[in-house]
Design a protein around this motif. Structure first.
Motif, PDB file in Angstrom:
ATOM      1  N   PRO A   1       0.820  -1.209   0.000  1.00 25.72           N
ATOM      2  CA  PRO A   1       0.000   0.000   0.000  1.00 25.72           C
ATOM      3  C   PRO A   1       0.858   1.266   0.000  1.00 25.72           C
ATOM      4  O   PRO A   1       2.034   1.232   0.353  1.00 25.72           O
ATOM      5  N   LEU A   2       0.259   2.369  -0.382  1.00 29.31           N
ATOM      6  CA  LEU A   2       0.973   3.648  -0.415  1.00 29.31           C
ATOM      7  C   LEU A   2       1.185   4.163   1.004  1.00 29.31           C
ATOM      8  O   LEU A   2       0.254   4.184   1.794  1.00 29.31           O
ATOM      9  N   PRO A   3       2.394   4.608   1.330  1.00 26.60           N
ATOM     10  CA  PRO A   3       2.585   5.258   2.627  1.00 26.60           C
ATOM     11  C   PRO A   3       1.831   6.593   2.640  1.00 26.60           C
ATOM     12  O   PRO A   3       1.577   7.173   1.576  1.00 26.60           O
ATOM     13  N   PRO A   4       1.461   7.087   3.827  1.00 27.31           N
ATOM     14  CA  PRO A   4       0.662   8.319   3.893  1.00 27.31           C
ATOM     15  C   PRO A   4       1.268   9.479   3.109  1.00 27.31           C
ATOM     16  O   PRO A   4       0.526  10.265   2.510  1.00 27.31           O
ATOM     17  N   ALA A   5       2.606   9.571   3.069  1.00 26.26           N
ATOM     18  CA  ALA A   5       3.228  10.706   2.378  1.00 26.26           C
ATOM     19  C   ALA A   5       2.894  10.726   0.886  1.00 26.26           C
ATOM     20  O   ALA A   5       2.923  11.764   0.246  1.00 26.26           O
ATOM     21  N   LEU A   6       2.604   9.556   0.301  1.00 26.91           N
ATOM     22  CA  LEU A   6       2.334   9.505  -1.144  1.00 26.91           C
ATOM     23  C   LEU A   6       0.845   9.513  -1.461  1.00 26.91           C
ATOM     24  O   LEU A   6       0.457   9.469  -2.615  1.00 26.91           O
TER      25      LEU A   6
END
Lengths: 304, 547
Positions: free
Chosen positions: A142-147
């Protein structure tokens, strides 16, 4: 479901690579044929060659279209499997980036006959895809929050699109330099091993093509820079912080700005500006590979 | 062809005869003028651009104080000999260094020196008529002609004028009497001269002025703004005032009286970690901070801050940049009186949030005591017996404390970091290589301190967030100028500037010949197409071809 889809994606990608490989061979044979048709360099070589039916190149072109369709399917499946845009790590950048390079190549061919760049394009794409698939393959995460931002869609996509135009600009500038060398040799009635360039446009024409593609790339790159700054402001709290990736984006922008000015400077149009176009693309590749992998910075999220 | 008031080495300007006027009495003004011409030449601008690109490189190779201060400290530790030398050359502050600034300032002076005369020239050109039609149109780069029967020359010319007008050309009429003799003989002709694409130069000028705007906005923006950091745990509130920040970096012209008073209280912080995808167990999926904000004199508001969604409040932007655990700890003396009770922010050390924190107890106990704690949200034991955290969420939380007694070094008035303990003048009472093992707690447990000093209770765990609070009053201007630059760039690269002429002459058989010709000014790949299109449109306008 996700696993099956991503497996199909890998399968489609490998098939695309196989087809690109055949296309690469055919494109190269086509270039080489140009040489054999012009054994003696001399006054003859300057004659305008009547466009002939270049069977090899046309087959290679058709294969490239099929390869593109397969790679497009591979990229799409990867995106669907991950439920997000397929450009969030090195493997996916390479996949989408090369897809766009091929797309730009096919698109430009609708307008101008640039089949002579086929070798370069399929060769570069094969090299990058091979590296990505063997060295940088990662499972879907999954995408990390920053992305997690729509700017990922815009900023990264436009940057990759710009790369596609710069890549073709690079190839055309390289051809331009070789062509200039051949033209000088022909003018001096010397032998040249560059006879395979006879069928290509002359150096001035090549330069004009290169310029037109690079200015499109430059506008897209300017947009990338601005979009990146807007996103950086939202995610990191400042729009510009001389992070390594920001530095290299700036350097690339400056080199291409230099290229555009060089085209307008007496004594710089021609060979020197072509060198700048090539240095610019070298910086793009450096930014995409070395900076991503070895440099420390805020962009080092890419899950190598 | 007349120039566009470009620098003398611009490719569109007429080549100059080598100015070999080496005048020994050039004089100060002469030299200044010479220097100014050099500075504003294309070649200088180009070299400065390339120099700027090269000068930017070292900042990506060597850590920079502005973006990576810890990296700089590490670099000084790793390369004791070379670091000070590099520092002499401002290698750790490349982008504010004298040499980098010199390059871009020269570049911008060169740019302004080039653009100002061009602006003046362009304004004049915008008010001028298109130039007189050249006598010999065949010699122009793009040319087409057609012969028309049954129309008068005036009719044809009027049609041509209308077609050009419709294509948004600026049009002027010039008539030419027959003249010349022999080879230079020319027939009498009526002509229109047209020019379009003035926007190309306008866009070019907008682009360059916008870049100057960006530079000025960036330069001033840093001066009037500030950046501050503050960590708060759940339930804690932060007041926007100078003393409330953990760290604060004001710009050069910043006045702290400008801080709008408001409070931000962290109500709840939620972190979501991946639980299903076996390739990404424990990877963060979402961070959300729920806060209550209140601007002085207004009603409180419930808001959220996420990583890509900063909170905009009272002219400042609040960013969620980090998070971690804040164990709540109570310390009692030997008699059971509470000497300390608070939640303490522990700094994360790895992605599974093994966290490190420090508690200083200067008063209340028999001696000054310092505690160095490790917190493991999901504890696991390695082969060596050392603990580590195997998952970032709270599944099996564990706290360990090393105990030091002695002088905390707080009494000399030297500022100390709350995250570090100076153990130079202290004795280790519990922990590795100490008489006693580290104190170890699960939530709710109480453990006695060594030497009968008292006891420590691990009451629970809260989450803390670190917030960045920024104010940059000019960033909107930077955006406006950047977008103007982009717009200017698009216009200047893709709108062709060209001149077109249509010349109509009467033939002896009563028919008329119309000649169309075009001249590009700057890069114009579609000139030929445009001239042929003009001819086609003219034919259509005269009813010579069907659509």
């Amino acid at each position: 479901m996700t696993d099956t889809l991503s497996e199909y994606s890998v399968l489609a990608l490998y098939s695309a690579m196989a087809i690109y490989a055949i296309a690469f061979v055919l494109f190269t044979l086509d270039l080489a044929k140009g040489a054999s048709g012009d054994p003696v360099a001399g006054a003859e070589a300057q004659k305008v060659v009547v466009p002939e039916r270049r069977k090899l190149a046309r087959v290679a072109m058709a294969l490239t279209v099929i390869g593109f369709a397969l790679q497009f399917a591979a990229t799409l499946m990867r995106g669907v499997a991950a439920s997000r845009v397929p450009w969030a790590n090195m493997y996916e950048f390479a996949m989408t980036g090369t897809l766009i390079i091929v797309a730009v190549f096919l698109l430009v061919n609708l307008k101008w006959d640039m089949k002579f760049l086929g070798s370069f394009v399929t060769g570069l794409v094969l090299l990058l895809l091979g590296l990505a698939a063997t060295r940088y393959y990662v499972e879907i995460v999954p995408l990390p929050p920053a992305l997690q931002s729509y700017w990922l869609v815009i900023h990264v996509f436009v940057a990759t699109l710009a790369t596609g135009f710069f890549a073709l600009g690079f190839a055309l500038s390289l051809m331009q330099l070789l062509q200039t060398k051949r033209e000088l040799a022909v003018a001096a009635k010397e032998k040249t091993r560059l006879a395979f360039l006879t069928r290509l446009p002359d150096s001035v024409q090549l330069e004009n093509y290169a310029y037109r593609l690079i200015i499109i790339g430059f506008v897209l790159w300017t947009f990338t820079l601005i979009a990146g700054a807007i996103w950086a402001e939202k995610a990191w709290g400042r729009y510009w912080g001389w992070d390594t990736k920001e530095v290299w984006t700036f350097i690339i922008w400056t080199i291409y700005a230099g290229y555009i000015h060089a085209r307008s400077t007496r004594g710089w149009r021609g060979t020197r500006s072509a060198w700048l176009a090539m240095i610019g693309f070298a910086a793009v590749i450096f930014n995409f590979t070395v900076v991503n992998i070895f440099f420390k910075g805020l962009h080092a999220y890419s899950g190598l | 062809m007349e120039t566009l008031s470009r620098p003398s080495d611009h490719i569109d300007s007429a080549p100059q005869r080598d100015a070999k006027i080496v005048n020994p009495n050039l004089g100060v003004v002469g030299w200044l003028r010479w220097f100014w011409r050099q500075l504003t030449s294309m070649r200088t601008a180009l070299l400065l651009l390339l120099l700027l690109a090269i000068a930017a490189v070292p900042g990506s190779l060597v850590p920079q104080r502005s973006s990576d201060p810890n990296g700089v400290s590490q670099y000084f530790a790793d390369y004791k000999d070379t670091a000070p030398i590099l520092d002499q050359f401002q290698m750790f502050d490349v982008y504010t260094s004298a040499w980098f600034s010199a390059i871009y300032l020269l570049l911008f002076i060169s740019l302004i020196g080039c653009v100002l005369p061009r602006t003046k020239h362009h304004i004049e050109a915008l008010q001028a008529q298109p130039p007189v039609t050249p006598a010999n149109l065949v010699r122009l780069p793009a040319y087409a002609q057609l012969t028309i029967a049954g129309k008068s020359a005036e009719e044809v010319l009027e049609a041509a004028r209308k077609v050009l007008k419709a294509d948004r050309y600026r049009v002027a009429r010039y008539d030419r009497a027959a003249g010349g003799t022999g080879k230079l003989k020319s027939e009498a002709a009526i002509t229109v001269s047209a020019e379009r694409g003035y926007m190309r130069e306008t866009g070019n000028l907008i682009f360059h002025f916008a870049l100057v705007g960006v530079l000025i906005a960036v330069g001033f923006g840093g001066g009037f703004g500030f950046a501050g950091q503050r960590a708060i745990y759940e339930g804690q509130a932060f007041t926007n005032s100078l003393i409330a920040f953990d760290s604060f970096n004001p710009g050069r012209f910043f006045n702290s009286a400008n801080l709008t008073p408001y409070t931000i209280q962290l109500d709840k912080f939620t972190a979501v970690y991946e639980e299903k995808n076996s390739n990404a167990i424990g990877q963060p999926v979402d961070f959300t901070a729920e806060v209550t904000t209140q601007i002085q004199g207004e009603a409180p508001q419930q808001q959220t801050i996420k990583v890509n969604e900063p909170l905009r409040i009272a002219g400042t932007d609040v960013y969620l940049l980090g998070n971690g655990y804040a164990p709540t700890i109570t310390v009692r003396d030997a008699e059971g009186n509470v000497v300390f009770t608070d939640s303490v922010n522990f700094l994360p050390q790895d992605k599974n949030l093994t966290s490190l924190g420090v508690i200083k107890l200067p008063d209340g106990l028999a001696e000054q005591v310092g505690l160095i704690g490790f917190f493991y949200p999901t504890v696991s034991e390695g082969h060596s017996g050392a603990y580590f955290s195997m998952y970032p969420d709270l599944i099996d939380p564990r706290l360990t404390l090393d105990v030091y007694a002695g002088d905390l070094g707080l009494d000399e008035g030297i500022p100390r970091s709350v995250y570090a303990l100076d153990t130079a003048d202290m004795t280790k009472l519990a922990g590795r290589k100490a008489p006693q093992k580290s104190l170890e707690f699960s939530i709710g447990e109480t453990v006695e301190l060594p030497n009968g000093l008292g006891s420590v209770t691990f009451d629970g765990v809260k989450r803390f967030v670190s917030l960045d609070i920024h104010r940059d009053p000019t960033q909107g201007w930077v955006l406006v100028f950047s977008l103007s630059a982009l717009a200017g760039l698009l216009i200047s690269l893709f709108i062709p500037r060209r001149r077109m002429w249509v010349s109509v002459t009467e033939n002896s058989d009563g028919s008329v010949t119309a000649e169309c010709a075009g001249l590009a000014r700057g890069d114009d790949p579609t000139l030929d197409t445009a001239v042929n299109a003009l001819k086609d449109k003219l034919e259509r306008a005269l009813g010579l071809t069907r659509d």
